[in-house]
Design a protein around this motif. Sequence first.
Motif, PDB file in Angstrom:
ATOM      1  N   UNK A 142       0.734  -1.236   0.217  1.00 14.26           N
ATOM      2  CA  UNK A 142      -0.052   0.129  -0.063  1.00 14.26           C
ATOM      3  C   UNK A 142       0.989   1.319  -0.055  1.00 14.26           C
ATOM      4  N   UNK A 143       0.347   2.173  -0.742  1.00 14.17           N
ATOM      5  CA  UNK A 143       1.033   3.541  -0.541  1.00 14.17           C
ATOM      6  C   UNK A 143       0.474   4.403  -1.645  1.00 14.17           C
ATOM      7  N   UNK A 144       1.025   5.597  -2.006  1.00 17.75           N
ATOM      8  CA  UNK A 144       0.606   6.466  -2.835  1.00 17.75           C
ATOM      9  C   UNK A 144       0.982   5.806  -4.513  1.00 17.75           C
ATOM     10  N   UNK A 145       0.010   6.074  -5.282  1.00 22.40           N
ATOM     11  CA  UNK A 145       0.268   5.633  -6.762  1.00 22.40           C
ATOM     12  C   UNK A 145       0.223   6.892  -7.769  1.00 22.40           C
ATOM     13  N   UNK A 146       0.699   6.699  -8.955  1.00 20.03           N
ATOM     14  CA  UNK A 146       0.916   7.621  -9.938  1.00 20.03           C
ATOM     15  C   UNK A 146      -0.569   8.259 -10.379  1.00 20.03           C
ATOM     16  N   UNK A 147      -1.368   7.398 -10.770  1.00 25.00           N
ATOM     17  CA  UNK A 147      -2.658   7.757 -11.449  1.00 25.00           C
ATOM     18  C   UNK A 147      -3.493   8.636 -10.440  1.00 25.00           C
ATOM     19  N   UNK A 148      -3.604   8.089  -9.118  1.00 27.97           N
ATOM     20  CA  UNK A 148      -4.398   8.933  -8.339  1.00 27.97           C
ATOM     21  C   UNK A 148      -3.682  10.256  -7.984  1.00 27.97           C
TER      22      UNK A 148
END
Length: 655
Positions: free
Chosen positions: A147-153
């Motif tokens: 889990x963590x930040x993702x590019x698209x969001x």
Amino acid sequence: MGGSFRRVENFPNVPETSMHLPVTIEPLEIHKVCLPPNKTAFQAFKQSFSEIFFPDDPLHQFKDQTFLRKLVLGLQYFFPIFQWGPNYSLKLLKSDLISGITIASLAIPQGISYAKLANLPPIIGLYSSFVPPLAYAVLGSSRDLAVGPVSIASLVMGSMLREMVSPLKEPVLYLQLAFTATFFAGVFQASLGLLRLGFIIDFLSKATLIGFMAGAAVIVSLQQLKGMLGIVHFTTKMGFLPVMSSVLSHRTEWAWQTILMGFCFLVFLLVARNVSLRKPRLFWVSAAAPLASVVLSTFLVFIFKAQNHGIKTIGHLEQGLNPPSANMLYFHGPYLGLAVKTGIVTGILSLTEGIAVGRTFASLKNYQVDGNKEMMAIGLMNMAGSCTSCYVTTGSFSRSAVNYNAGSKTAVSNIILASTVLVTLLFLMPLFYYTPNVILAAIIITAVIGLIDFRAAFRLWKVDKFDFLACFSAFFGVLFISVQMGLAIAVGISMLKIVMHVTRPNTVILGNIPGTQIYRNIGHYQEATRVSYFLILAIRSPIYFANSTYLQERILRWVREEEERIQAAKENTLKCIILDMAAVTAIDTSGIGALVELKKTLEKRSLQLVLANPIGEVIEKLHRSKSTETFGLDGIYMTIGEAIASISSLLKEQP
């Protein structure tokens, strides 16, 4: 009911095929079409409700259990950690420890990079890699999701918020809106899981997502030209043309030192990625490459004082744990609508990616991931994150792939990830002071390149041209209009496809396979032949108000074309139309009305309309509407063969 009192006969010469070859009809027993067992309105509603919202029957495990056992099962259901936790061992810890540290080496530089992609302070990316993984480890059902930040969001949040609020001129308001959007994303995601409405995210078809993500990847990569070239003044727009125009119009700001460093590390990262793709056992090469790039570039900047020679660095990052941010949530004022809209859009995107990634790796290890539980886990994780200075997070494909290849066994790998980030936040933050921005740009470009799937687009072209059109439209919508507009186009095309399938269902002519009682599409099976006196049509969808008029018109057109063909070939006159209802899984009042009206229209032309293969729900509704009386005993049959045998008998008896 059709065929309730039928005699068994053999008709060796009737009917004939359209090629004047006799079809021998074996003696058939004409069976009665029965109604399904009577149910009360409540029973029918309960069954329908259960089938729609509880297809997996999640409460079956609680049957015939003691109260204490039900309590334990309930805890295990809502908190999966209680299910695998009691059986955890040191052997599992060893595997999870290795995988957790490995994904942390990727998550730390990615977290900083993606936060900048969302126009947020880099430290927010690290905060978002600490609390959410801990929450997911307790609530999530996937063993492999990292889990963590993702590019698209990150990209979508940054582009949507920046349209109305400048992150440079109003940084506090922008941060408030980012946290609030994350809160609403979590509320939306958790609500979908709680109400078991996960099918809503299925409206984003795979084809549109392929195009959308590819377009977003190109835009993200082009946006990184600001960091790769050292440009100071850069456009805030996300379109292809504005970005390229900004790059070319600010050529005087290009810094050769930045370009050289960026190009060298980009090549290094791409080579490392390619090595891992070609040899999966060397997954650690691409996993360690981002952190190695950060460490090496930071060291070079520090040694050569490159910050004084045109290479910009991250600068000071605060040490310490996530500060509380519940007091920063924005629930009133003119930008509340923007926060809600951004939260829902990013919530849908992150949820789609997280569940897709979780199910992908679950299938590889042969275990099940409960989609609704995952929605609740990701939603509660984001709600907690919004109160602890985090922005939207979900399961990342790149980090999950590294986690899987590193041999993770349970969600403890997320706890190890969070612990490693914790150590970084407490003790290692000063080391990032000299980290150059160009490295973050190179890391982002390398990460999003994997979102461009040329092979998938080529498969769409070969298999389904409409899907390819959807992919193509979403891609160019993102590229030349905006990210939000590209997403809207993607959703719109997905909805259009559904509407097209519902309002324009397929109908085909069936023919008999000689020597059998099997009837198949004459356009598909060359040996299938028409049956004289009969036009057999198969309807391949439910009959609703949205398609009932179309079906009525299309069937009348089939009849007209068949009569013209018969007249040209000088064959036996058409006497009866048989509708194969095997694929008609449901019908509403408009559909029933259309069938009754169609029957009356055909009777005026001395043609009989009969139904074959009706399923339980359809025949039940026909009975309740008293339409079975309209069709009569000779109007509804269990099979096409029985309908032909029975009606052929009546035709033979006619003078």
